[in-house]
Design a protein around this motif. Structure first.
Motif, mmCIF file in Angstrom:
data_model
loop_
_atom_site.group_PDB
_atom_site.id
_atom_site.type_symbol
_atom_site.label_atom_id
_atom_site.label_comp_id
_atom_site.label_asym_id
_atom_site.label_seq_id
_atom_site.Cartn_x
_atom_site.Cartn_y
_atom_site.Cartn_z
ATOM 1 N N ASP A 1 10.709 -8.085 11.929
ATOM 2 C CA ASP A 1 10.533 -6.632 11.976
ATOM 3 C C ASP A 1 11.027 -5.969 10.694
ATOM 4 N N TRP A 2 12.118 -6.459 10.149
ATOM 5 C CA TRP A 2 12.666 -5.900 8.920
ATOM 6 C C TRP A 2 11.733 -6.190 7.737
ATOM 7 N N VAL A 3 11.281 -7.432 7.618
ATOM 8 C CA VAL A 3 10.402 -7.817 6.512
ATOM 9 C C VAL A 3 9.047 -7.114 6.612
ATOM 10 N N ARG A 4 8.567 -6.923 7.810
ATOM 11 C CA ARG A 4 7.262 -6.304 8.029
ATOM 12 C C ARG A 4 7.192 -4.903 7.423
ATOM 13 N N ARG A 5 8.328 -4.219 7.349
ATOM 14 C CA ARG A 5 8.337 -2.883 6.749
ATOM 15 C C ARG A 5 7.912 -2.922 5.288
ATOM 16 N N TYR A 6 8.076 -4.043 4.629
ATOM 17 C CA TYR A 6 7.747 -4.166 3.215
ATOM 18 C C TYR A 6 6.333 -4.684 2.983
ATOM 19 N N GLU A 7 5.650 -5.058 4.039
ATOM 20 C CA GLU A 7 4.304 -5.603 3.909
ATOM 21 C C GLU A 7 3.356 -4.611 3.244
ATOM 22 N N ARG A 8 3.464 -3.354 3.573
ATOM 23 C CA ARG A 8 2.599 -2.331 2.991
ATOM 24 C C ARG A 8 2.778 -2.290 1.467
ATOM 25 N N THR A 9 4.026 -2.395 1.015
ATOM 26 C CA THR A 9 4.310 -2.402 -0.425
ATOM 27 C C THR A 9 3.679 -3.615 -1.089
ATOM 28 N N TRP A 10 3.843 -4.788 -0.466
ATOM 29 C CA TRP A 10 3.268 -5.998 -1.040
ATOM 30 C C TRP A 10 1.753 -5.910 -1.080
ATOM 31 N N SER A 11 1.152 -5.430 -0.005
ATOM 32 C CA SER A 11 -0.305 -5.326 0.059
ATOM 33 C C SER A 11 -0.822 -4.398 -1.038
ATOM 34 N N ALA A 12 -0.155 -3.277 -1.244
ATOM 35 C CA ALA A 12 -0.575 -2.341 -2.290
ATOM 36 C C ALA A 12 -0.486 -2.994 -3.658
ATOM 37 N N ARG A 13 0.549 -3.745 -3.894
ATOM 38 C CA ARG A 13 0.700 -4.411 -5.195
ATOM 39 C C ARG A 13 -0.351 -5.497 -5.390
ATOM 40 N N TYR A 14 -0.663 -6.235 -4.342
ATOM 41 C CA TYR A 14 -1.711 -7.249 -4.441
ATOM 42 C C TYR A 14 -3.067 -6.606 -4.706
ATOM 43 N N GLU A 15 -3.312 -5.458 -4.089
ATOM 44 C CA GLU A 15 -4.576 -4.758 -4.323
ATOM 45 C C GLU A 15 -4.672 -4.304 -5.772
#
Length: 115
Positions: free
Chosen positions: A83-97
């Motif tokens: 749950d804690w790591v999932r909060r950062y998924e949006r940031t990672w996805s944006a950077r990968y895009e």
């Protein structure tokens, strides 16, 4: 501020690389301690020490089968980590895009240079 003991929560317990290796092995199914020792290539007392920490935070369960102790993963305590790591998924996805866009631009430039 004092650091919490490794036995208080899953975050501290999985901070140790050997414990993560043990969890990875147990994710494939239950194992007796001897199999874990063989797979990790470290002494049995050290594996047992790590298993004790994992057991105390509820990440592994143990079952006695005759003279053998079989360990199995209980992933529920990892939910807090997930749950804690999932909060950062949006940031990672944006950077990968953004990286995908840069790579596409570079490939387009390279294609134009070849013509």
């Amino acid at each position: 501020m004092a650091r919490a003991a490794t036995t208080t929560d899953a975050f501290n317990a999985v901070a140790e690389p050997r414990r993560r290796q043990i969890l990875d092995l147990l994710a494939g199914g239950p194992h007796p301690v001897g199999d874990l020792v063989d797979a990790l290539g470290i002494p049995q007392p050290l594996v047992s020490k790590h298993l004790r920490v994992l057991r105390e935070v509820g990440l592994v369960r143990v079952q006695d089968q005759g003279r053998r102790r079989i360990y199995r993963l209980d992933g529920e305590p990892l939910r807090a980590v997930f749950d804690w790591v999932r909060r950062y998924e949006r940031t990672w996805s944006a950077r990968y895009e953004l990286l995908d866009e840069v790579l596409a631009d570079l490939q387009a430039d390279e294609s134009e240079e070849r013509r």
